[in-house]
Structure formats: structure tokens, C-alpha cells
Write an enzyme that holds these catalytic residues in place. Structure first.
Site, mmCIF file in Angstrom:
data_model
loop_
_atom_site.group_PDB
_atom_site.id
_atom_site.type_symbol
_atom_site.label_atom_id
_atom_site.label_comp_id
_atom_site.label_asym_id
_atom_site.label_seq_id
_atom_site.Cartn_x
_atom_site.Cartn_y
_atom_site.Cartn_z
ATOM 1 N N ASP A 61 -34.644 -38.068 39.325
ATOM 2 C CA ASP A 61 -34.060 -39.345 39.726
ATOM 3 C C ASP A 61 -34.807 -39.952 40.919
ATOM 4 O OD1 ASP A 61 -32.172 -41.373 39.680
ATOM 5 O OD2 ASP A 61 -30.755 -40.329 40.953
ATOM 6 N N CYS A 105 -20.521 -42.129 19.383
ATOM 7 C CA CYS A 105 -19.372 -42.781 20.026
ATOM 8 C C CYS A 105 -18.466 -43.444 18.991
ATOM 9 C CB CYS A 105 -19.839 -43.832 21.029
ATOM 10 S SG CYS A 105 -20.653 -43.146 22.475
ATOM 11 N N CYS A 151 -15.027 -45.824 19.362
ATOM 12 C CA CYS A 151 -14.361 -45.569 20.648
ATOM 13 C C CYS A 151 -14.864 -46.532 21.721
ATOM 14 C CB CYS A 151 -14.610 -44.130 21.090
ATOM 15 S SG CYS A 151 -13.896 -43.722 22.701
ATOM 16 N N CYS A 200 -14.361 -46.006 27.546
ATOM 17 C CA CYS A 200 -15.066 -46.235 28.811
ATOM 18 C C CYS A 200 -15.080 -47.716 29.168
ATOM 19 C CB CYS A 200 -16.488 -45.665 28.753
ATOM 20 S SG CYS A 200 -17.513 -46.345 27.423
ATOM 21 N N CYS A 211 -12.941 -49.276 32.628
ATOM 22 C CA CYS A 211 -13.694 -49.693 33.815
ATOM 23 C C CYS A 211 -12.958 -50.820 34.542
ATOM 24 C CB CYS A 211 -15.102 -50.149 33.432
ATOM 25 S SG CYS A 211 -16.072 -50.694 34.859
ATOM 26 N N CYS A 269 -18.087 -43.084 41.379
ATOM 27 C CA CYS A 269 -16.954 -43.284 40.467
ATOM 28 C C CYS A 269 -17.181 -42.432 39.222
ATOM 29 C CB CYS A 269 -16.840 -44.758 40.091
ATOM 30 S SG CYS A 269 -15.525 -45.107 38.910
ATOM 31 N N CYS A 283 -15.519 -43.731 33.854
ATOM 32 C CA CYS A 283 -16.016 -43.815 32.475
ATOM 33 C C CYS A 283 -16.354 -42.444 31.895
ATOM 34 C CB CYS A 283 -17.212 -44.768 32.372
ATOM 35 S SG CYS A 283 -18.707 -44.213 33.202
ATOM 36 N N CYS A 330 -13.900 -40.220 28.738
ATOM 37 C CA CYS A 330 -14.728 -39.985 27.545
ATOM 38 C C CYS A 330 -14.258 -38.742 26.788
ATOM 39 C CB CYS A 330 -16.194 -39.819 27.956
ATOM 40 S SG CYS A 330 -17.278 -39.469 26.545
#
Length: 302
Positions: free
Chosen positions: A123, A178, A181, A184, A188, A231, A234, A238
Site C-alpha cells: 500500500d 456478490c 446483494c 454494503c 453506507c 470505518c 461495508c 458483507c
């Protein structure tokens, strides 16, 4: 051999993708930047071609080795009234923990195989890590834009080795598991997920509490859900995260009864306490003043 060593170092998964120019990602990235979804994160617009081409980061690169490292905690914050901290930030800053392990893995490859050139990434450079992890068969990008894995959920860090060694490559995951669905997107509170697999980062609570250097815009009053740093909403909602299992990494354990802190412990925190408790933590990124700004904003919401 590389997979076995990565497992010994604590990584939960390891996959291999052929290093190539990600031509199909260029228009998506350009449009995302043009919409200013990166907010004040101007660095995301830098090194556009490097972001898409690993050979510009490591000349002669043949392989992107993608790795996952679990950070799902066994225990979470126990006081419902206390300001909330993203789970990844409970312990030591992952950048340092994972970089050490990646360097050990690269050293192992060089010792076992020979003169291999490569770099490690956590990252910290223009690497499209979720795309590479998908190319390496480790998961797919969910509607919340995070990498999801059917057996492991999403509470893991991504890390990469880019090396000039050709390997047998894994099959990319092309199926989006997914389905219909939208939990998320629906959950939010700031409507940062503006569409399936499309994030307006400038509205994301993680951005507002960590990356944003100015005051938090007043339009987000009443929408922060008591998050003081980062946070997890989301991810928490899941369904794939029902498969998350607690990590075994001692460096990621919370210090100084942090998980038992009451609301007043957060609001009465001095700079001395901040420096001691978050000495090696990712929370240092906001500095004491940044965390105080976030806490003041939460207090104004009450």
C-alpha cells in the site's frame, strides 16, 4: 516453494499473475479521477502509467506475487458508546509488519533460486493491488470495491512482490460472487458507494477521518456512526465475512486495554496518552490533532 514459505511467514493466501500493462484499467481509472472521486488524495493521480504497468516499477518484471494477510480480531471494542476504531488499526501499523515479512520472502526467493530482482509493496506505491490479487486468483472486487474471497471474506491486507522471475500463473477470478446483494451500498451512511464497484472516496468515512486534512464538511453531520478513525461498515454487513476467522498475529493485538476504553477515555485523551497507546499504530497517520478533530465532530453530532 514460494507459497509454502509465504504460509510459514503468516500469509493466508498467495497467488501469481503475469506482469503486464493493465490496458483495460486505464479508462476506468481516468474516469474515476476525472470525477474527483479521489478527493484530496492527489497522489492517486500521480504516476498514471506506473500504476498500470509493473515493469515501470521493476524493469524486466515477469510476475506480480499477490498475498493476503488476515487482520480480523478475536475481540472487538466492548463499549457501544465509545468512538469506533477500524479493526485494522487495533495493533501495530501493518505497513511495517508486512514489509518485514515481504522482505523475508524476497530474500528467501533470492537464496533458493538465485539472482532475482524485485521490490516489495504494501500500500505504499502506485500498484493496483486489488486488480492484481484478482488476476492472481485470490478474489474478486466486491460492490464496495474491496477484494472479497469466498472462504476468507475481506478482513485482510493486500501485499505484493514484483519480481523478474517467470512462474506458473494462477487463473484470474472472473466471476462476481456478490450477485444481487447490495448490503454494503445500502448500509453506507454517507452514500460513498455510488454504484456497484464504484466508490466516491471523498464521501467515505475512512477518507474523512484519515486522509482529509481540512475540517470535516458539515454535510456529514449525523452520518459518521461514531467512527473516529476509519470505518468497517461495508465489511461488517458483507455476508462473505461470516467466514472471517481471528488472526494469529501478535503485532495486531490491541494495546493498553484499548478495546475496553469508555467514551470518556477517548474524549479525555492527552497527547501523552495518544503517543504511548498509538506509538506504532496506523492511527499516528492522523496525528493527535487529527484524531481530536474527528472526536470533536462526533461530539457535535450528539
Amino acid at each position: 516453494m514460494i507459497r509454502a514459505e509465504s504460509e510459514r511467514l503468516g500469509f493466508m493466501a498467495c497467488g501469481f499473475a503475469r506482469a503486464r500493462y493493465l490496458e483495460e484499467e486505464a479508462p476506468r481509472l481516468e474516469e474515476w479521477l476525472n470525477r474527483n472521486y479521489n478527493g484530496e488524495m492527489a497522489y492517486l493521480a500521480n504516476h498514471f502509467d506506473k500504476r498500470l504497468d509493473p515493469t515501470q516499477l521493476v524493469p524486466g518484471a515477469k510476475t506480480v506475487v499477490s498475498l493476503l494477510y488476515n487482520y480480523y480480531p478475536e475481540k472487538q471494542q466492548s463499549k457501544p458508546e465509545a468512538p469506533k476504531l477500524a479493526k485494522y488499526a487495533y495493533g501495530e501499523d501493518y505497513h511495517f509488519v508486512l514489509k518485514r515479512k515481504l522482505k523475508d520472502l524476497l530474500y528467501f526467493i533470492q537464496e533458493e533460486i538465485g539472482d532475482i530482482d524485485g521490490r516489495v509493496f504494501v500500500d505504499s506505491a502506485p500498484v493496483m493491488e486489488r486488480k492484481w490479487a484478482q488476476e492472481a486468483g485470490l478474489g474478486w472486487q466486491g460492490k464496495n470495491t474491496l477484494l472479497l474471497n469466498k472462504k476468507k471474506g475481506s478482513f485482510f491486507f493486500l501485499a505484493e512482490l514484483i519480481i523478474d522471475l517467470e512462474l506458473l500463473y494462477d487463473e484470474p477470478i472472473k466471476t462476481d460472487h456478490c450477485g444481487t446483494c447490495t448490503r454494503c451500498i445500502d448500509a453506507c451512511p454517507t452514500q460513498a458507494i455510488v454504484g456497484p464497484n464504484l466508490l466516491d472516496a471523498s464521501k467515505c468515512i475512512s477518507y474523512l477521518t484519515i486522509e482529509l486534512k481540512d475540517s470535516i464538511p458539515p454535510e456529514f453531520k449525523g452520518q459518521m456512526e461514531n467512527w473516529a478513525f476509519g470505518c468497517d461498515i461495508c465489511q461488517d454487513v458483507c455476508p462473505w465475512n461470516r467466514f472471517s476467522k481471528p488472526h494469529q498475529e501478535s503485532a495486531f493485538m490491541a494495546k493498553e486495554n484499548l478495546l475496553e476504553w469508555e467514551k470518556r477515555d477517548w474524549y479525555d485523551m492527552t497527547e501523552e496518552v495518544f503517543r504511548r497507546v498509538f506509538k506504532k499504530s496506523a492511527v499516528k497517520r492522523t496525528k493527535f490533532n487529527g484524531l481530536q478533530r474527528n472526536l470533536r465532530f462526533l461530539k457535535e453530532e450528539e
